[in-house]
Design an enzyme around this catalytic site. Structure first.
Site, mmCIF file in Angstrom:
data_model
loop_
_atom_site.group_PDB
_atom_site.id
_atom_site.type_symbol
_atom_site.label_atom_id
_atom_site.label_comp_id
_atom_site.label_asym_id
_atom_site.label_seq_id
_atom_site.Cartn_x
_atom_site.Cartn_y
_atom_site.Cartn_z
ATOM 1 N N ASP A 12 0.853 -1.198 0.000
ATOM 2 C CA ASP A 12 0.000 0.000 0.000
ATOM 3 C C ASP A 12 0.882 1.239 0.000
ATOM 4 O O ASP A 12 1.905 1.269 0.692
ATOM 5 C CB ASP A 12 -0.913 0.018 1.236
ATOM 6 C CG ASP A 12 -2.142 0.889 1.006
ATOM 7 O OD1 ASP A 12 -3.254 0.334 1.043
ATOM 8 O OD2 ASP A 12 -1.982 2.093 0.773
ATOM 9 N N THR A 102 -13.203 -1.822 -10.329
ATOM 10 C CA THR A 102 -14.288 -1.670 -11.307
ATOM 11 C C THR A 102 -13.968 -0.500 -12.232
ATOM 12 O O THR A 102 -13.768 0.623 -11.773
ATOM 13 C CB THR A 102 -15.616 -1.405 -10.558
ATOM 14 O OG1 THR A 102 -15.812 -2.495 -9.669
ATOM 15 C CG2 THR A 102 -16.784 -1.311 -11.514
ATOM 16 N N GLU A 137 -14.640 -8.196 -8.720
ATOM 17 C CA GLU A 137 -15.060 -8.770 -7.432
ATOM 18 C C GLU A 137 -16.559 -8.537 -7.253
ATOM 19 O O GLU A 137 -17.097 -7.538 -7.708
ATOM 20 C CB GLU A 137 -14.232 -8.190 -6.278
ATOM 21 C CG GLU A 137 -14.170 -6.680 -6.199
ATOM 22 C CD GLU A 137 -15.280 -6.069 -5.407
ATOM 23 O OE1 GLU A 137 -16.077 -6.838 -4.854
ATOM 24 O OE2 GLU A 137 -15.376 -4.835 -5.369
ATOM 25 N N PHE A 138 -17.191 -9.494 -6.596
ATOM 26 C CA PHE A 138 -18.616 -9.370 -6.304
ATOM 27 C C PHE A 138 -18.825 -9.462 -4.793
ATOM 28 O O PHE A 138 -19.683 -10.180 -4.308
ATOM 29 C CB PHE A 138 -19.408 -10.457 -7.040
ATOM 30 C CG PHE A 138 -19.248 -10.399 -8.534
ATOM 31 C CD1 PHE A 138 -19.951 -9.475 -9.287
ATOM 32 C CD2 PHE A 138 -18.362 -11.242 -9.189
ATOM 33 C CE1 PHE A 138 -19.790 -9.392 -10.665
ATOM 34 C CE2 PHE A 138 -18.193 -11.170 -10.563
ATOM 35 C CZ PHE A 138 -18.913 -10.242 -11.309
ATOM 36 N N LEU A 139 -17.965 -8.765 -4.069
ATOM 37 C CA LEU A 139 -17.980 -8.874 -2.606
ATOM 38 C C LEU A 139 -18.920 -7.860 -1.991
ATOM 39 O O LEU A 139 -18.911 -6.696 -2.377
ATOM 40 C CB LEU A 139 -16.584 -8.599 -2.041
ATOM 41 C CG LEU A 139 -15.420 -9.311 -2.683
ATOM 42 C CD1 LEU A 139 -14.137 -8.907 -1.991
ATOM 43 C CD2 LEU A 139 -15.628 -10.800 -2.617
ATOM 44 N N ARG A 140 -19.714 -8.336 -1.058
ATOM 45 C CA ARG A 140 -20.532 -7.400 -0.295
ATOM 46 C C ARG A 140 -19.766 -7.001 0.956
ATOM 47 O O ARG A 140 -19.117 -7.842 1.580
ATOM 48 C CB ARG A 140 -21.846 -8.064 0.129
ATOM 49 C CG ARG A 140 -22.811 -8.244 -1.009
ATOM 50 C CD ARG A 140 -23.863 -9.250 -0.653
ATOM 51 N NE ARG A 140 -23.283 -10.554 -0.346
ATOM 52 C CZ ARG A 140 -23.955 -11.576 0.167
ATOM 53 N NH1 ARG A 140 -25.225 -11.443 0.453
ATOM 54 N NH2 ARG A 140 -23.358 -12.729 0.407
ATOM 55 N N PHE A 253 -32.900 -8.851 -2.942
ATOM 56 C CA PHE A 253 -32.741 -7.473 -3.415
ATOM 57 C C PHE A 253 -34.063 -6.837 -3.832
ATOM 58 O O PHE A 253 -34.118 -6.017 -4.744
ATOM 59 C CB PHE A 253 -31.657 -7.376 -4.505
ATOM 60 C CG PHE A 253 -30.293 -7.388 -3.873
ATOM 61 C CD1 PHE A 253 -29.790 -8.546 -3.327
ATOM 62 C CD2 PHE A 253 -29.554 -6.220 -3.751
ATOM 63 C CE1 PHE A 253 -28.567 -8.554 -2.668
ATOM 64 C CE2 PHE A 253 -28.328 -6.216 -3.091
ATOM 65 C CZ PHE A 253 -27.845 -7.391 -2.560
ATOM 66 N N CYS A 264 -20.651 0.950 -3.937
ATOM 67 C CA CYS A 264 -20.726 0.343 -5.278
ATOM 68 C C CYS A 264 -21.929 0.769 -6.115
ATOM 69 O O CYS A 264 -21.767 1.216 -7.239
ATOM 70 C CB CYS A 264 -20.717 -1.170 -5.153
ATOM 71 S SG CYS A 264 -19.128 -1.782 -4.621
ATOM 72 N N LYS A 324 -25.192 -0.312 5.664
ATOM 73 C CA LYS A 324 -25.953 -1.543 5.901
ATOM 74 C C LYS A 324 -25.382 -2.212 7.149
ATOM 75 O O LYS A 324 -24.308 -1.814 7.621
ATOM 76 C CB LYS A 324 -25.892 -2.464 4.686
ATOM 77 C CG LYS A 324 -24.510 -3.021 4.397
ATOM 78 C CD LYS A 324 -24.593 -4.032 3.279
ATOM 79 C CE LYS A 324 -23.390 -4.925 3.298
ATOM 80 N NZ LYS A 324 -23.374 -5.878 2.229
#
Ligand code: UDX
Length: 481
Positions: A12, A102, A137-140, A253, A264, A324
């Site tokens: 980083d 993204t 990535e499709f991470l919540r 959803f 996102c 959330k």
């Protein structure tokens, strides 16, 4: 990756962040993350020297942010500088550089160009067999570990067949589900294999935006319906239940409420609209989903104004700040937007959250929001509470005590997550989203109880229903967005 047995070096630019990660201090909260981190420590190092992280790596993941610019386009400066860095320090000529950020269609080609130029500049004589791939990535937030280890699918985009094979090998134990499941997050019995979509770069780039936009518009569809169900005394939860049982629709959803927030959906829908524009396509449905979403926040203000008459001088307590539950992420959090709108109308705004208070205090300094350590502080002499984030602990609050402490015990359940009967028995006037104000079968007893308990606060002039809902919504908002 480290948990799966790969040797991982995290880099980083923020030296402090790298140093605290080295000490085992995690910058974000997610249930199970600390445990997983401890289990993976032997395969995991952190630093802020790019050469050490990049030089002989077989696979390099770029995971930087792509925040929105004011016109909705994603800001690519971080990805460009990461690509430059990779090209400069890479010594492994057969590496696969994987972008996880993204990004708009075509950006991976630009990333590849930047890497190649930087690589040639620093090593003019070297072989050049590395490849670039996209692995969205499709991470919540809050369940990223689950979504990583047990994903619905893995999407790999590359125009280089070898790169795709290498990535399938990296993800092998997830694809075949052969890794040992962590004790705190067991594998569901039905999961044996994860589907892989190996495709070209542009298709992979669109899959990511399409998935997020579709989820976002499902929520907005439910919220638009909720406006209608409110008007005709129907119940949105019943409507969604009946609709979602259709296997082609499903329930996920479609939870109506204050709308989506987070890093996102807002960003990706804005980007899709902007990318469409650049290619001459008007993404009407996505635009409409965005409009409906942001109207939900304004509707909170309208409902409070309708209930309290005016917001000037009123005290409103927000239950939940995180966008959330199960995360301390407050990016594009509806709570902060609602707070801004309430403050602009002269209300005093308090907020409570079980996990995000520290972050909110830091990031919202000078906002005017009073962050409260306890729900008792939140409710003390308040005129209204709004459930913004459906944290499970909010299910069983000492409602009667809170109602007694308030000047006017009104609660707006912005997520339809609370038990109306419990709240009404505790003395609250309860209002949800997409539901009748009061079921016709039930007499308005709780409200009277509330009036008896707090006689000084309920005055006809102060709390009378002064304006219609439509009128409130069409009034120009002094707050942008
Ligand atoms: C989302 C996507 O789900 C994930 O696949 C992608 O990689 C990143 O974006 P995340 O933003 O973490 O994940 O949260 P998510 O669980 O999708 O919820 C987004 C927002 O929608 C939250 O504010 C949530 O409260 C809201 N929401 C969700 C609803 O209002 N109704 C629903 O039915 C579901």
């Amino acid at each position: 990756m480290a948990y799966l047995g790969h040797q991982v070096r995290g880099f980083d630019v923020d030296k402090q962040r790298a140093a605290s990660l080295s000490k085992g201090v995690l910058p974000i909260y997610e249930p199970g993350l600390q445990e997983l981190f401890s289990l993976s420590r032997t395969n995991l190092t952190f630093g802020s020297d790019p050469a050490v992280a990049i030089r002989d790596a077989d696979v390099i993941f770029i995971t930087v942010g792509t925040p929105s610019l004011p016109d909705g386009r994603p800001d690519l400066q971080y990805i460009d500088s990461a690509a430059e860095m990779v090209g400069k320090h890479l010594t492994q000529s057969t590496a696969v550089i994987v972008n996880k950020s993204t990004i708009p269609i075509g950006t991976n080609r630009r990333v590849e160009e930047i890497i190649r130029k930087a690589y040639r500049r620093s090593k003019p004589e070297a072989e050049e067999r590395f490849a670039v791939a996209y692995n969205p990535e499709f991470l919540r937030q809050g369940s990223a570990i689950h979504d990583t280890l047990y994903p619905d699918r893995i999407v790999l985009g590359s125009n280089n067949a070898q790169a795709l094979e290498k990535l399938k090998a990296v993800y092998g134990s997830i694809i075949d589900q052969t890794f040992e499941a962590p004790a705190f997050l067991p594998r569901t019995e039905t999961l044996h294999r994860v589907p892989v979509v190996a495709t070209d770069l542009a298709s992979a780039e669109i899959i990511k935006y399409a998935a997020n936009a579709f989820l976002a518009l499902k929520i907005s569809f439910a919220n638009e319906l909720a406006q209608l169900t409110e008007r005709v005394n129907a119940d949105i939860s019943q409507v969604i239940h009946g609709m979602g049982l259709d296997q082609r629709i499903q329930h996920q959803f479609l939870q109506a409420g204050l709308g989506w927030g987070g890093s996102c959906f807002g960003k990706d829908t804005a980007a899709l609209v902007s990318i469409g524009q650049q290619h001459g396509v008007d993404m009407r449905i996505v635009r409409a989903a965005r409009d409906v979403n942001y109207l939900q926040r304004e509707r909170v203000v309208a409902k409070l104004t309708q209930e309290l008459g005016t917001l000037e001088g009123k005290v409103v307590g927000l239950l939940g700040v995180a966008f959330k539950p199960h995360t301390d992420d407050i990016r594009d959090a509806p709570a902060l937007d609602i707070a801004r709108r309430l403050l602009a109308r002269g209300a005093t705004v308090r907020a409570h959250d079980p996990a995000a208070l520290q972050r909110a205090r830091l990031e919202c300094q000078g906002s005017g929001v009073q962050f409260c350590e306890s729900v008792d502080m939140l409710a003390h002499r308040a005129h209204a509470l709004v459930l913004v984030t459906e944290w499970p602990q909010y299910q069983s609050l000492p409602w009667e005590r809170l109602a007694s402490a308030m000047r006017y015990p009104f609660i707006l359940d912005g997520r339809n997550a609370l038990n109306r009967e419990t709240l009404e028995w505790a003395g609250f006037h309860y209002l949800g989203v997409g539901r009748a104000d009061r079921p016709s079968t039930q007499p308005p007893v709780p409200s009277l109880r509330a009036v008896r308990r707090n006689p000084i606060t309920v005055r006809e002039t102060e709390f009378g229903r002064l304006r219609s809902f439509d009128e409130l919504l069409t009034q120009p908002s002094p707050v942008p967005g």
